[in-house]
Design a protein around this motif. Structure first.
Motif, short mmCIF file in Angstrom:
data_model
loop_
_atom_site.label_atom_id
_atom_site.label_comp_id
_atom_site.label_asym_id
_atom_site.label_seq_id
_atom_site.Cartn_x
_atom_site.Cartn_y
_atom_site.Cartn_z
N TRP A 15 38.75 50.12 41.98
CA TRP A 15 38.98 48.73 42.37
C TRP A 15 39.30 47.87 41.16
N GLY A 16 40.38 47.07 41.27
CA GLY A 16 40.76 46.16 40.19
C GLY A 16 41.73 46.76 39.20
N GLU A 17 41.94 48.07 39.22
CA GLU A 17 42.89 48.68 38.31
C GLU A 17 44.31 48.48 38.82
N PRO A 18 45.31 48.61 37.92
CA PRO A 18 46.70 48.59 38.39
C PRO A 18 46.94 49.73 39.39
N SER A 19 47.91 49.54 40.25
CA SER A 19 48.17 50.55 41.27
C SER A 19 48.57 51.88 40.65
N HIS A 20 48.06 52.95 41.24
CA HIS A 20 48.38 54.29 40.75
C HIS A 20 49.31 55.03 41.72
N ALA A 21 49.76 54.39 42.77
CA ALA A 21 50.53 55.09 43.80
C ALA A 21 52.01 54.71 43.77
#
Length: 269
Positions: free
Chosen positions: A203-209
């Motif tokens: 949660w809160g991290e840049p998107s990884h997808a």
């Protein structure tokens, strides 16, 4: 006085001529419209007989050059993958699978996949287990450049069924948190939440997808969204592609749309 009478009758005569003229024109015009309309209706009726029956129409996947091109690109990705994992269904216990005759789960395979891995599913029926002891059982891809596909490329050959089971909190049938992940030629069905969820790892991290490609997949009867994308801390999820898929909600699926919130709202997409 006589001039005024003659002038008045002249105006009346001209007025009658004009009225008669427009009545005739209007009648002719209306008849022409009706004639043309009937001709068009007849043409439409004839053309309807030329429309192919829905059941006999060739699927888009087989007719579209674009879809075929995308499939060929995915075949190339699979051919060039560093690692290939061949997965077979367990007909005695579809919650588990076999890899090299070793019994495991789709969750373990997808979560443990290293970058540049192609996971190829043999034809068959696969179910996603009910969790126990706080575990998560939904398929979960976290590495980059992973392909999850049916070995045949045909979505009818591989069915992954959530059976409306809760896979641990709000986990989807398939969650993607890796970049450049490709899903091809499978069927996903009957999720209590989402069938596919694109999400960041924490949660809160840049998107990884980013750069997810979902191609030639059947998504059937999602309890909430059939396909959901959640942005990360940067509020971005970029360059996703959803190509040549089928999104289906059956009558049975409508009965299992999940209600949530104080209002009991039912939501599916």
């Amino acid at each position: 006085m006589i001039k005024k009478i003659v002038k008045s009758y002249t105006y009346l005569f001209l007025t009658l001529l004009i009225v008669l003229f427009f009545q005739n024109c209007s009648g002719d015009f209306n008849q022409n419209i009706l004639k043309n309309s009937n001709s068009n209706i007849s043409d439409l009726s004839d053309n309807q007989n030329n429309y192919p029956d829905e059941e006999t129409e060739t699927p888009l996947f087989e007719t579209s050059n674009y879809c075929q091109t995308q499939s060929q690109k995915i075949e190339s990705l699979i051919a060039n993958a560093t690692n290939k994992v061949i997965v077979s269904p367990n007909t005695n216990n579809p919650d588990t699978v076999f890899v090299n005759n070793n019994q495991t789960t789709l969750r373990a395979i997808t979560e443990g996949a290293t970058p540049n891995t192609a996971i190829l599913l043999e034809p068959g029926y696969y179910s996603v287990a009910q969790p126990s002891g706080g575990s998560y059982t939904g398929l979960f891809i976290t590495s980059d450049n992973v392909v999850l596909a049916s070995k045949s490329g045909n979505p009818n050959d591989v069915v992954i069924d959530s059976m409306y089971r809760n896979h641990g909190e709000q986990t989807a049938t398939l969650t993607i948190a890796g970049k450049n992940v490709t899903i091809n030629g499978i069927t996903l069905k009957r999720s209590v939440y989402h069938l596919v969820h694109l999400i960041n790892k924490s949660w809160g991290e840049p998107s990884h997808a980013d750069d997810t490609h979902i191609h030639n997949v059947k998504l059937i009867d999602g309890g909430q969204q059939l396909l959901k994308a959640s942005t990360g801390g940067d509020n971005k999820l970029d360059r996703g592609r959803v190509t040549c898929n089928e999104f289906l909600m059956t009558e049975e699926g409508r009965k299992n749309v999940w209600g949530y919130g104080s209002s009991g709202t039912s939501c599916y997409t």
